[in-house]
Design an enzyme around this catalytic site. Structure first.
Site, PDB file in Angstrom:
ATOM      1  N   SER A 243      -3.605   9.923   0.787  1.00 35.69           N
ATOM      2  CA  SER A 243      -3.072   8.679   1.302  1.00 35.69           C
ATOM      3  C   SER A 243      -1.783   9.001   2.034  1.00 35.69           C
ATOM      4  CB  SER A 243      -2.807   7.718   0.143  1.00 35.69           C
ATOM      5  OG  SER A 243      -1.699   6.911   0.444  1.00 35.69           O
ATOM      6  N   LYS A 244      -1.632   8.394   3.213  1.00 39.60           N
ATOM      7  CA  LYS A 244      -0.437   8.690   3.999  1.00 39.60           C
ATOM      8  C   LYS A 244       0.829   8.234   3.275  1.00 39.60           C
ATOM      9  CE  LYS A 244      -2.729   8.931   8.377  1.00 39.60           C
ATOM     10  NZ  LYS A 244      -2.990   8.454   9.705  1.00 39.60           N
ATOM     11  N   ARG A 245       0.641   7.334   2.334  1.00 36.50           N
ATOM     12  CA  ARG A 245       1.810   6.829   1.620  1.00 36.50           C
ATOM     13  C   ARG A 245       2.230   7.725   0.451  1.00 36.50           C
ATOM     14  NH1 ARG A 245      -0.663   2.330   3.463  1.00 36.50           N
ATOM     15  NH2 ARG A 245      -2.239   2.526   1.867  1.00 36.50           N
TER      16      ARG A 245
END
Ligand code: GLU
Length: 487
Positions: free
Chosen positions: A254-256
């Protein structure tokens, strides 16, 4: 005539170059180069709400740094320019009009809220969400009424009933989709800007793209794109959808998730080498067959094929990335590694911005001491801190060593020998260490540990004689004095 291989990387400028995007770009580039074809970078910026300023330039800059260079693109132009979708709106308009005229697309006056509500309702009933039949056929009167209300229509593609679409994927084989599972979809928003699914087809067709290689998340878009190719009577390109990249817990990255570095820029800033990243990225999905894992870009180009690209997800293994980079760092000239270490040493406040020739030479030797050991150049800061700080920082084990009873004798003898020595070179230091051994009767660990710990604060480290030499006579004497006056 065989068709030219033309592949493209088509980023949306919504952020930094991600590991996944870089891998997609790389695989497109490799396949194009493997087959003597062209690699194109096209900017897909029609989703304007998601665009981030300068993201396209930065992505391209990082691609270039990786050595993934394009033959056509926004910066260098090419025979099918422009390569930025927002500069191609006029082109799309003509094709949209054609579909409208042929009854393959229609104006839809329902608002997003209305469509969402209908969708919710269908889902609640357990139905496949689809646009209601009533929106497909608007009478002239209804249209007039809608326009009076100030409604702006979007344009929907009319999905053919009961058709099977087959994506012939170079990695997955045949993947089939039933059109009855798919509702009509938007090809042009009320503001006149086309959506991704439409613009991508027009561009891939006009730019004569032969193979579309992209992430698995686009597989479900592909049948919609096939419908558009079909509507125009165009031959679709070959597709290859790359499997997901998972984190070490086996979850989709996840990019987060900030616990794992995911952007090429982050690796670049830490002092990773582009060759290492390319080598690492290609192994996220491609396997060369055999044990060998280290390949230069040219070697990969020679061997690359989709037969050896896996349809199972790849796992992003940070330890492997570090190992790979260490491998490449070791093989480079120390001057290059020094250049990559300098900004980190400066940022830590260890060295000045401008270095004299002597000081540079010294920094280079310090870097050389750790070149074998570093996974990436930012690590020079903790590794070499002992050369730059005044105070020695002892770790717990080191403190224990300093309590051993031979310590004062060894250290004061060393101090005496250094003070008496006419010179301070690696060779004289070697001699001094032998002399201290003779004078004190201690040898091996009993001799070297106290010296290492007193001068570096650590029980492990690089060659003792080189370390003492690079620390310099004054610093070594100072550190010995501090310990001796305390004990
Ligand atoms: N603009 C799309 C993306 O950034 C590219 C999709 C494609 O390659 O067709 O995901």
């Amino acid at each position: 005539m065989t068709k030219e291989f033309r592949l493209r990387y088509a980023p949306s400028p919504t952020g930094h170059l991600h590991i996944g995007g870089a891998r997609t770009a790389l695989f497109n580039y490799l396949y194009a180069k493997r087959n003597g074809g062209k690699f194109i970078v096209r900017i897909e910026d029609t989703d304007q709400l998601r665009n981030v300023e300068n993201a396209d330039q930065r992505q391209m800059e990082n691609l270039k740094w990786l050595g993934v260079e394009w033959d056509e693109g926004t910066d260098i132009g090419g025979p099918y320019a422009p390569y930025r979708q927002m500069d191609r709106l006029d082109i799309y308009r003509g094709y949209i009009d054609q579909l409208l005229a042929e009854g393959k697309a229609y104006y839809c006056y329902a608002t997003k809220e209305e469509l969402d509500a209908e969708r919710e309702e269908q889902l609640a009933k357990g139905e496949t969400p689809k646009i209601a039949e009533k929106h497909r056929h608007v009478t002239p009167e209804e249209r007039e009424q809608y326009e009076k209300e100030g409604r702006q229509p979007s344009i929907h593609f009319l999905v053919p009933d009961d058709r099977t679409y087959v994506v012939n994927d170079m990695i997955r084989g045949e993947v089939t989709f039933e059109s009855k599972e798919m509702g009509d979809f938007v090809i042009c928003r009320p503001d006149g800007i086309p959506t991704y699914n439409f613009a991508v087809v027009i561009d891939d067709y006009l730019m004569k793209i032969s193979h579309v290689v992209r992430g698995e998340e686009h597989l479900s878009n592909t049948p919609r794109q096939l419908m558009i190719y079909e509507a125009f009577g165009w031959e679709a390109p070959q597709f290859a959808h790359l499997a997901l990249i998972l984190n070490q817990e086996g979850k989709k990255m996840s990019k987060r998730d900030e616990s794992i570095l995911q952007f090429i820029e982050q690796y670049r800033d830490l002092g990773f080498l582009p060759e290492a990243i390319v080598n690492f990225l290609v192994l996220l999905g491609w396997s060369p067959g055999g044990e060998e894992e280290i390949f230069s870009m040219n070697e990969i180009i020679e061997r690359f094929s989709f037969d050896r690209v896996s349809k199972s997800p790849a796992v992003f293994d940070t330890a492997k990335m570090n190992w790979m980079n260490n491998h490449y760092l070791k093989s480079k000239p120390v001057e290059l590694i020094t250049e990559l270490c300098l900004p980190h040493l400066q940022k830590a406040g260890f060295i000045e911005e401008e270095l004299s020739a002597d000081r540079y030479e010294w920094v280079k030797q310090v870097v050389a001491l750790y070149q074998e050991q570093m996974s990436y150049c930012a690590q020079i800061v903790p590794l070499a801190a002992l050369f730059f700080l005044d105070e020695v920082v002892y770790d717990e084990e080191a403190k224990g060593v300093m309590l051993e009873e031979q310590v004062p004798a060894v250290l004061s003898s060393l101090k005496q020998h250094i003070e008496d020595a006419p010179e301070y070179t690696v060779d004289t230091i070697k001699t001094i260490l032998k002399d201290v051994q003779k004078a004190t009767g201690f040898k091996g660990k009993a001799l070297f540990m106290p010296i290492r710990v007193a001068t570096t604060g650590q029980i492990h480290g690089r060659d003792l004689d080189k370390t003492l030499y690079l620390l310099g006579r004054d610093k070594v004497l100072d550190r010995l004095n501090r310990v001796l006056t305390k004990s």
